[in-house]
Design a protein around this motif. Structure first.
Motif, PDB file in Angstrom:
ATOM      1  N   ALA A  89       4.380   5.498  -5.656  1.00 27.86           N
ATOM      2  CA  ALA A  89       3.856   4.279  -5.016  1.00 27.86           C
ATOM      3  C   ALA A  89       2.607   4.594  -4.195  1.00 27.86           C
ATOM      4  CB  ALA A  89       4.931   3.638  -4.139  1.00 27.86           C
ATOM      5  N   ASN A  90       2.637   5.711  -3.453  1.00 28.85           N
ATOM      6  CA  ASN A  90       1.452   6.122  -2.672  1.00 28.85           C
ATOM      7  C   ASN A  90       0.266   6.398  -3.590  1.00 28.85           C
ATOM      8  OD1 ASN A  90       2.838   5.929  -0.269  1.00 28.85           O
ATOM      9  ND2 ASN A  90       3.136   8.117  -0.029  1.00 28.85           N
ATOM     10  N   ASP A  92      -0.237   5.290  -6.702  1.00 26.30           N
ATOM     11  CA  ASP A  92      -0.688   4.062  -7.350  1.00 26.30           C
ATOM     12  C   ASP A  92      -1.447   3.162  -6.374  1.00 26.30           C
ATOM     13  OD1 ASP A  92       0.407   4.908  -9.737  1.00 26.30           O
ATOM     14  OD2 ASP A  92       2.210   3.665  -9.574  1.00 26.30           O
ATOM     15  N   ARG A  93      -1.014   3.135  -5.117  1.00 30.15           N
ATOM     16  CA  ARG A  93      -1.639   2.274  -4.113  1.00 30.15           C
ATOM     17  C   ARG A  93      -2.948   2.863  -3.579  1.00 30.15           C
ATOM     18  NH1 ARG A  93       2.392   2.182  -0.964  1.00 30.15           N
ATOM     19  NH2 ARG A  93       1.721   3.830   0.419  1.00 30.15           N
ATOM     20  N   GLU A  94      -2.953   4.180  -3.279  1.00 27.90           N
ATOM     21  CA  GLU A  94      -4.089   4.799  -2.597  1.00 27.90           C
ATOM     22  C   GLU A  94      -4.972   5.675  -3.488  1.00 27.90           C
ATOM     23  OE1 GLU A  94      -2.485   6.841   0.805  1.00 27.90           O
ATOM     24  OE2 GLU A  94      -1.242   5.110   1.344  1.00 27.90           O
TER      25      GLU A  94
END
Length: 187
Positions: A89-90, A92-94
């Motif tokens: 998630a980190n 993909d997000r950042e």
């Protein structure tokens, strides 16, 4: 936040983004908005001492995060999936996995500086200890848990590096799917 803590936070981000050798003292001074005297007041041995402080700060943050995940989950497998989901998630997000990876610093500095190597080794040892403790709770012997924990650490760290170099979370997703097979091999 005090000056020293601010320097550690900013320098950690710089070291993670550019590596130890890619960040000069002048850049640290400029981004932190401090004087050379302030840097050497807090870190008399300079940039390397600041790096070690950054690694210790990362050590606390990473191990605390992993401990929370592993305490919250019933089994090692659930905890690993939760941890990897968070990493994915980190990423993909950042577009990066800041705060969790210090492998570039290890590869860049471990052979040049014994204090840096020791700081990195301490973090890996703590991570393996968290994994091993959970594996023992799952019923594995201490020796087997230690071996599996070492493989988990190496696999996840390698996966993080592949994700960062390929700019995709796919390697960690594949690792998450394959981890049950790793554990089955020891049952």
């Amino acid at each position: 936040m005090d000056t020293k803590s601010q320097m550690i936070e900013i320098a950690t981000n710089l070291f993670q983004q550019k590596g130890y050798k890619g960040v000069g003292v002048n850049e640290i001074l400029k981004v932190c908005n401090i004087t050379k005297g302030a840097l050497y007041h807090h870190f008399p041995n300079g940039k390397e001492e600041l790096l070690i402080a950054c690694l210790k700060n990362m050590d606390e943050a990473i191990t605390t995060d992993i401990e929370v995940i592993f305490e919250r989950c019933q089994t090692t497998m659930e905890a690993l999936h939760a941890m990897i989901e968070k990493l994915v998630a980190n990423l993909d997000r950042e577009g990066t996995i800041t705060g969790y990876t210090f492998s570039s610093i290890v590869s860049e500095m471990a052979s040049l500086s014994e204090p840096v190597r020791n700081a990195c080794s301490d973090l890996y040892t703590k991570m393996q200890g968290i994994y091993s403790k959970k594996l023992v709770a799952d019923g594995f012997s201490k020796e087997t848990a230690h071996s599996i924990a070492l493989m988990m650490t190496a696999t996840i760290e390698g996966g993080i590096m592949l994700c960062l170099t390929r700019k995709t979370s796919e390697p960690l997703k594949i690792i998450s799917q394959g981890l049950p097979n790793l554990l089955k091999g020891f049952i």
